[in-house]
Write a protein that holds these residues in place. Structure first.
Motif, PDB file in Angstrom:
ATOM      1  N   VAL A   1       0.844  -1.195   0.000  1.00  0.00           N
ATOM      2  CA  VAL A   1       0.000   0.000   0.000  1.00  0.00           C
ATOM      3  C   VAL A   1       0.881   1.247   0.000  1.00  0.00           C
ATOM      4  N   ALA A   2       0.662   2.124  -0.969  1.00  0.00           N
ATOM      5  CA  ALA A   2       1.345   3.412  -1.002  1.00  0.00           C
ATOM      6  C   ALA A   2       0.462   4.433  -0.306  1.00  0.00           C
ATOM      7  N   ASP A   3       0.935   4.952   0.828  1.00  0.00           N
ATOM      8  CA  ASP A   3       0.213   5.958   1.601  1.00  0.00           C
ATOM      9  C   ASP A   3       0.787   7.334   1.257  1.00  0.00           C
ATOM     10  N   GLN A   4      -0.094   8.274   0.976  1.00  0.00           N
ATOM     11  CA  GLN A   4       0.327   9.590   0.498  1.00  0.00           C
ATOM     12  C   GLN A   4       1.360  10.258   1.399  1.00  0.00           C
ATOM     13  N   ALA A   5       1.293   9.998   2.699  1.00  0.00           N
ATOM     14  CA  ALA A   5       2.208  10.633   3.649  1.00  0.00           C
ATOM     15  C   ALA A   5       3.651  10.195   3.462  1.00  0.00           C
ATOM     16  N   GLY A   6       3.890   9.102   2.694  1.00  0.00           N
ATOM     17  CA  GLY A   6       5.255   8.722   2.394  1.00  0.00           C
ATOM     18  C   GLY A   6       5.658   7.328   2.806  1.00  0.00           C
ATOM     19  N   LEU A   7       4.705   6.512   3.246  1.00  0.00           N
ATOM     20  CA  LEU A   7       5.015   5.155   3.688  1.00  0.00           C
ATOM     21  C   LEU A   7       4.451   4.124   2.710  1.00  0.00           C
ATOM     22  N   ILE A   8       5.224   3.055   2.486  1.00  0.00           N
ATOM     23  CA  ILE A   8       4.700   1.873   1.814  1.00  0.00           C
ATOM     24  C   ILE A   8       4.512   0.805   2.880  1.00  0.00           C
ATOM     25  N   ARG A   9       3.266   0.362   3.053  1.00  0.00           N
ATOM     26  CA  ARG A   9       2.918  -0.614   4.082  1.00  0.00           C
ATOM     27  C   ARG A   9       2.603  -1.964   3.428  1.00  0.00           C
ATOM     28  N   ILE A  10       2.750  -3.029   4.199  1.00  0.00           N
ATOM     29  CA  ILE A  10       2.480  -4.378   3.709  1.00  0.00           C
ATOM     30  C   ILE A  10       1.268  -4.961   4.429  1.00  0.00           C
ATOM     31  N   ILE A  11       0.344  -5.508   3.639  1.00  0.00           N
ATOM     32  CA  ILE A  11      -0.722  -6.353   4.159  1.00  0.00           C
ATOM     33  C   ILE A  11      -0.330  -7.781   3.807  1.00  0.00           C
ATOM     34  N   ASP A  12      -0.061  -8.609   4.824  1.00  0.00           N
ATOM     35  CA  ASP A  12       0.470  -9.946   4.544  1.00  0.00           C
ATOM     36  C   ASP A  12      -0.623 -10.887   4.039  1.00  0.00           C
ATOM     37  N   LYS A  13      -0.239 -12.120   3.742  1.00  0.00           N
ATOM     38  CA  LYS A  13      -1.183 -13.075   3.155  1.00  0.00           C
ATOM     39  C   LYS A  13      -2.306 -13.445   4.103  1.00  0.00           C
ATOM     40  N   ASN A  14      -2.145 -13.114   5.403  1.00  0.00           N
ATOM     41  CA  ASN A  14      -3.199 -13.351   6.392  1.00  0.00           C
ATOM     42  C   ASN A  14      -4.061 -12.120   6.615  1.00  0.00           C
ATOM     43  N   SER A  15      -3.917 -11.126   5.731  1.00  0.00           N
ATOM     44  CA  SER A  15      -4.683  -9.865   5.787  1.00  0.00           C
ATOM     45  C   SER A  15      -4.339  -9.026   7.012  1.00  0.00           C
ATOM     46  N   SER A  16      -3.124  -9.154   7.510  1.00  0.00           N
ATOM     47  CA  SER A  16      -2.666  -8.339   8.641  1.00  0.00           C
ATOM     48  C   SER A  16      -1.778  -7.206   8.124  1.00  0.00           C
ATOM     49  N   LEU A  17      -2.050  -5.996   8.577  1.00  0.00           N
ATOM     50  CA  LEU A  17      -1.231  -4.838   8.224  1.00  0.00           C
ATOM     51  C   LEU A  17       0.013  -4.838   9.117  1.00  0.00           C
TER      52      LEU A  17
END
Length: 576
Positions: free
Chosen positions: A185-201
């Motif tokens: 996930v590209a968040d406008q504030a400047g972070l790329i976050r991962i949602i894993d295969k278990n749907s956990s952020l």
């Protein structure tokens, strides 16, 4: 060398007219069996005639027909075409020839001397033929039974399943092509976050670009981390690309706002959930005179080239400081207001694809298409003819969605949507357009901006994807998109679905079953697509990149939920 093909497209031309059929509807003259018909109207259409049933099958716009026929290996070979040596066989006198290449070219065979007259790209050829009164008559074509495999939109209601929350302002979501099942996930504030295969952020970001970015305005801003794309061979090379707003670079014009930057990073060798933040390689920088109209999501095409949308530089009307006379979007000698196409494999930092439309001609070689205001989201259809679709945010009156073809000019700031535009009087569409001699391509879809008052759908179009998943069969093949909000002060976004049909896509609002009024009740910020081609929608409560109200929902079928209803804003259960 990959074999390409030539379509011999039979049109009704002076001296080659189809006589009105006296047979039952559906029959065609035998000479048209297995051919492509181009219907020359205000908007072109292409049809394939089945040799057995003699029914016509809709193929879409000329560019779509190119891709379909190329994939089916139909038509005369390019070798045959090139053997004409300026002249065609007598049997082709008065016929339009479409040469099926990546670019696509149309020629008319002069019946007197059999020479090939170049008509331009397929869309240009339509305009030329229409102006000359050439083409199969609508009356004759309407006598043929349609066999249109694109059904109307039948799904009117979906369910949104909460996947992640407590984000700032999510703008992009993509799968890494590594079979890991992770979403990035590209968040406008400047972070790329991962949602894993278990749907956990995951708590730790994949990449943090905040210290590299321009300082954002918490109330409203169009700058930030805007795009993310993984290299098609990411599993082997670990390369990915980001598009973000950096501080104005040294040497940029005085008084300008910031520099748009596309950079390459690599995944950490030690941790697949971490990028190597120190390994940034700047691919391209474009200086921006104002803070708005920076465009957004980048994407790799089926040709493995990197496509990058850039807005017109900002402000309004494509005029003022940093804007060329006649507008940046129409100036082919600069990159603002364009969609670029880069080869990031053949050279460093990038190479120019040899078939880009301005290679060897006047204009920047990086340009793929132009005439855009702020094409905030682009995407390729994962199926079908692999259409490139751009949602271009309008200004005062009209929002639009474009089917993008190589070399196409989409009109801004001569047109807004399908309507003429006057930068000196933007609230009124003039009867005639400026830009004499330019071929301006109309959008596939347009709708009224809220500035038009009654009937205005929203403030800014938010582009999405053609749905190719399996969860909602009734949406398959539809373009899912939306509008940011009906209001600037309170989030009221709209979810929409369009039929990809002809050159004028009909669209409907998608109602949301697990929301009391069937709407988002928040600002719509974007859409994402996973490796299974299922779609996601992003919302937030704030108009600017502040707070932690951003949420990501997966679009699913209401039938999959057995009566449960998850609240959008809290995740709790509400009464049905």
């Amino acid at each position: 060398m990959e074999k390409t093909f030539l379509l011999v497209v039979i049109l009704i031309l002076s001296g080659v007219a189809v006589q009105p059929s006296t047979s039952r509807a559906g029959d065609l003259p035998k000479r048209l069996n297995g051919r492509i018909l181009l219907q020359v109207e205000s908007k072109g259409e292409a049809w394939y005639v089945y040799p057995v049933s003699k029914k016509r099958h809709y193929l879409g716009r000329p560019a779509d027909a190119f891709a379909i026929m190329r994939s089916l290996s139909l038509g005369v070979s390019n070798q045959d075409f090139e053997s004409f040596n300026g002249r065609a066989p007598a049997r082709l006198a008065g016929v339009i020839l479409l040469k099926v290449e990546d670019l696509g070219k149309a020629y008319y065979v002069n019946p007197l001397n059999l020479k090939l007259i170049y008509l331009g790209r397929p869309a240009d050829a339509f305009n030329v033929m229409r102006a000359l009164g050439l083409g199969i008559t609508n009356a004759n074509l309407e006598m043929i039974d349609k066999d249109d495999s694109s059904p109307v939109v039948t799904v009117r209601e979906v369910w949104l399943e909460l996947i992640a929350q407590n984000l700032n302002s999510p703008l992009a979501l993509v799968s890494a092509p590594d079979s890991s099942g992770r979403l990035f996930v590209a968040d406008q504030a400047g972070l790329i976050r991962i949602i894993d295969k278990n749907s956990s952020l995951l708590a730790e970001p994949f990449l943090d670009l905040r210290n590299k970015m321009a300082v954002l305005n918490a109330n409203y801003d169009e700058r930030g981390l805007l795009g993310l794309a993984f290299h098609p061979n990411y599993k082997a090379n670990g390369r990915f690309f980001v598009y973000y707003s950096a501080p104005l670079r040294a040497g940029a014009p005085v008084g300008w706002d910031h520099t748009s930057r596309i950079s390459e990073f690599k995944v950490s060798v030690a941790d697949a959930d971490k990028a190597d933040a120190a390994a940034e390689k700047i691919i391209l920088e474009v200086d921006q005179p104002q803070s708005n109209h920076n465009a957004g999501q980048i994407a790799f095409g089926p040709d493995k080239m990197l496509y990058m949308p850039i807005g017109d530089g900002g402000q309004a009307n494509d005029a003022g400081l940093g804007h060329a006379a006649g507008g940046n979007a129409q100036d082919i000698n600069q990159l603002l207001g364009k969609i670029l196409r880069l080869d990031i494999d053949s050279s460093s930092p990038y190479a120019i694809p040899g078939d880009n439309p301005f290679v060897g001609a006047n204009g920047r070689d990086e340009i793929y298409a132009y005439g855009f205001r702020n094409p905030f989201h682009i995407s390729f259809d994962a199926g079908g003819s692999r259409l490139l679709i751009a949602a271009d945010a309008g200004q005062n009156l009209w929002e639009e969605v474009d089917q993008v073809i190589k070399g196409g000019n989409y009109g801004w700031n001569i047109k807004e949507g399908r309507h003429c535009f006057d930068p000196d009087n933007p609230n009124v569409s003039p009867a005639a357009c400026s830009g004499a001699g330019k071929i301006l391509l109309d959008p596939a879809l347009e709708y009224k901006n809220i500035n038009q008052g009654q009937g205005g759908l929203g403030a800014a179009v938010i582009g999405g994807y053609v749905y190719r998943g399996n969860a909602i069969p009734g949406l398959r093949g539809k373009y899912i998109f939306g509008d940011w909000s009906k209001s600037f002060s309170r989030g009221d976004g709209t979810l929409l679905a369009a039929d990809i049909k002809d050159n004028d896509w009909p669209y409907k609002e998608l109602r949301i079953k697990n929301m009391t009024n069937g709407r988002l009740n928040a600002f719509l910020t974007g859409f994402g697509q996973d490796e299974n081609n299922e779609l996601y929608v992003f919302i937030k409560a704030n108009s600017g990149p502040a707070g932690a109200t951003g949420k990501i929902y997966k679009i699913i079928s209401p039938a999959a939920n057995n009566g449960r209803a998850d609240s959008f804003m809290s995740g709790t259960i509400i009464a049905q």
